[in-house]
Enzyme design. Sequence first.
Site, PDB file in Angstrom:
ATOM      1  CB  CYS A  54      -0.919   0.007   1.215  1.00 47.69           C
ATOM      2  SG  CYS A  54      -2.044   1.427   1.276  1.00 47.69           S
ATOM      3  CB  CYS A  58      -1.662   3.931   8.015  1.00 45.28           C
ATOM      4  SG  CYS A  58      -2.861   4.485   6.766  1.00 45.28           S
ATOM      5  CB  CYS A  61      -0.858  -0.015   8.209  1.00 41.49           C
ATOM      6  SG  CYS A  61      -1.469  -1.313   7.106  1.00 41.49           S
ATOM      7  CB  CYS A  98     -14.888  -7.899   6.805  1.00 41.83           C
ATOM      8  SG  CYS A  98     -16.278  -7.602   7.921  1.00 41.83           S
ATOM      9  CB  CYS A 130     -18.198  -5.844   5.594  1.00 45.92           C
ATOM     10  SG  CYS A 130     -17.400  -4.300   6.129  1.00 45.92           S
ATOM     11  CB  CYS A 190     -18.223  -0.900   9.355  1.00 46.80           C
ATOM     12  SG  CYS A 190     -17.094  -1.670  10.542  1.00 46.80           S
ATOM     13  NE  ARG A 262     -16.879  -6.161  13.910  1.00 46.50           N
ATOM     14  CZ  ARG A 262     -17.162  -5.571  12.754  1.00 46.50           C
ATOM     15  NH1 ARG A 262     -16.297  -4.748  12.201  1.00 46.50           N
ATOM     16  NH2 ARG A 262     -18.309  -5.803  12.152  1.00 46.50           N
TER      17      ARG A 262
END
Length: 336
Positions: A54, A58, A61, A98, A130, A190, A262
């Site tokens: 990616c 972040c 991550c 998901c 999701c 979400c 969650r």
Amino acid sequence: MIEIRNDWTKEEIADIYHSPLLDLIYRAGTIHRLNEDYAEVQISSLISIKTGGCSEDCSYCPQSARYQTGVQVHAMLTVDQVTNAAVIAKEGGASRLCMGAAWREVRDNRDFDRVIEMVKAVNELDMEVCATLGMLTESQAQKLADAGLYAYNHNIDTSEDDYKRIITTRTFDDRLKTIDNVRKAKITVCSGGIIGLGETDNDRISMLQTLSNMAKHPESVPINALVAIKGTPLEDQKPVPIWDMVRMIATARIIMPKSVVRLSAGRNEMSMTDQALCFMAGANSIFAGDKLLTTPNPEFNEDMKMFEILGLKPREAFKKGRPANTEQKEIIAPII
């Protein structure tokens, strides 16, 4: 009667967040018990359909191409691979699948076309679908909605003021814009955040205010505890105390009483007693399966043992109804 408010002030949320812990748990648990079937817990399974590489930065991550974390870049899964994973997840008790892709944003190309086919295929299994794919345009959100996507995950991560410390390759407003595009397509939202990033209590309170003051509360609010990964800028962050998770879950339950809250990342480091406190405080959703994208997670059979001990039961798929744009079928309960 549960009151739904979208005008919470920081002072009000701070008073709740900082209240004595046992009082906070009792208040949140009492509100949660006013909901129907409070002992039901939604079980979701999260799979990575495209791993690593990616372009975002972040700080938490391991899938960022900017960090050396040992995560191997994998090509996008096939539709059959995703369908097989969904079948296994459903047999383990999951009612929602998901799908996560390590993308900065969705592009209108063959990969996105494949995601559309994945959504349709999982829908055929009578599971909620999701996706978390990064930033979306309004037209892309509509394409996902037309394919039958039930929910879209796009966490705001932290407070608006703290955001630029964690991520510089997109803005807080970019996050909110994607959520707005999801809403326009009538896909359920979400959205939650992560604690343990080095944020302050005020950042946590501000993050919860942003979520609770949306025109419509997110249908699902994940509360994640940072799993510090070697090679990321946050690799030296200490684990958050369980009491911090309980405070976040309880506060979220009080100010967003109808949302599914969650208990997400970080659960692998929690004892059953720790998790029981979170359920008492109003958590009613978990991720199950041995991995959350690239980090460890408790296995299905461990969770089923915990459910039996705590008197919890899996929530069936489409509890709140199927998306209006999908064909109506007989709903099949998950296989336990």
